[in-house]
Design a protein around this motif. Sequence first.
Motif, mmCIF file in Angstrom:
data_model
loop_
_atom_site.group_PDB
_atom_site.id
_atom_site.type_symbol
_atom_site.label_atom_id
_atom_site.label_comp_id
_atom_site.label_asym_id
_atom_site.label_seq_id
_atom_site.Cartn_x
_atom_site.Cartn_y
_atom_site.Cartn_z
ATOM 1 N N ASP A 31 0.806 -1.217 0.000
ATOM 2 C CA ASP A 31 0.000 0.000 0.000
ATOM 3 C C ASP A 31 0.842 1.270 0.000
ATOM 4 O O ASP A 31 0.344 2.348 -0.317
ATOM 5 C CB ASP A 31 -0.913 0.028 1.224
ATOM 6 N N ASN A 34 3.690 2.326 -5.473
ATOM 7 C CA ASN A 34 3.391 1.550 -6.675
ATOM 8 C C ASN A 34 4.683 0.907 -7.153
ATOM 9 O O ASN A 34 5.680 1.605 -7.353
ATOM 10 C CB ASN A 34 2.846 2.455 -7.783
ATOM 11 N N GLN A 57 3.461 12.826 -6.914
ATOM 12 C CA GLN A 57 4.151 11.537 -6.783
ATOM 13 C C GLN A 57 5.573 11.622 -7.313
ATOM 14 O O GLN A 57 5.804 12.141 -8.404
ATOM 15 C CB GLN A 57 3.406 10.429 -7.542
ATOM 16 N N GLU A 115 -1.192 7.163 -4.035
ATOM 17 C CA GLU A 115 -2.355 7.960 -4.413
ATOM 18 C C GLU A 115 -1.954 9.192 -5.226
ATOM 19 O O GLU A 115 -2.807 9.855 -5.818
ATOM 20 C CB GLU A 115 -3.158 8.375 -3.175
ATOM 21 N N ARG A 117 -0.304 9.066 -8.000
ATOM 22 C CA ARG A 117 -0.176 8.673 -9.409
ATOM 23 C C ARG A 117 -1.024 9.562 -10.311
ATOM 24 O O ARG A 117 -0.628 9.929 -11.410
ATOM 25 C CB ARG A 117 -0.584 7.216 -9.575
ATOM 26 N N TYR A 118 -2.205 9.902 -9.841
ATOM 27 C CA TYR A 118 -3.107 10.766 -10.596
ATOM 28 C C TYR A 118 -3.375 12.026 -9.792
ATOM 29 O O TYR A 118 -3.462 11.959 -8.566
ATOM 30 C CB TYR A 118 -4.418 10.034 -10.900
#
Length: 135
Positions: A31, A34, A57, A115, A117-118
């Motif tokens: 978690d 990535n 990120q 979180e 990433r986007y």
Amino acid sequence: MGWKRINLRDEQTNNSKPGRRWELSPILEIDAFNLNVAILNPDERLSENHYHYHENQKELIHVVEGKCQVEVEDDQLVITTDDVIMFETGSKGTHLVHNPFSDPAKVIAIGWPPEGRYPVEKVAKKSEILGKSNE
């Protein structure tokens, strides 16, 4: 059990992304970040977003085998086996990792926090920054 072992040959790749990519965080129940492993064949790029950055990120790329070319705002570099490169958050970390060479490259890509990433900000297509018309 306090450990988990997988073999990439036994796992599915994400066919919607460039290269041959294994998205391992869900499989390993990670978690905190990535974790991806990708094989980039000649003329493939790592990101579907071409020359891009993540506002929230950081990214780290480790070349396991082969070599890749990295485009950043003010430079172009070749990273080879055992090289590691890290990209900061925001526009100062804008980058493109791709393989313009004749042999495949295997890389490990880590992004954190997951979180972040986007959203991802696509700055330009690979063809726009390299002056090629194949993408």
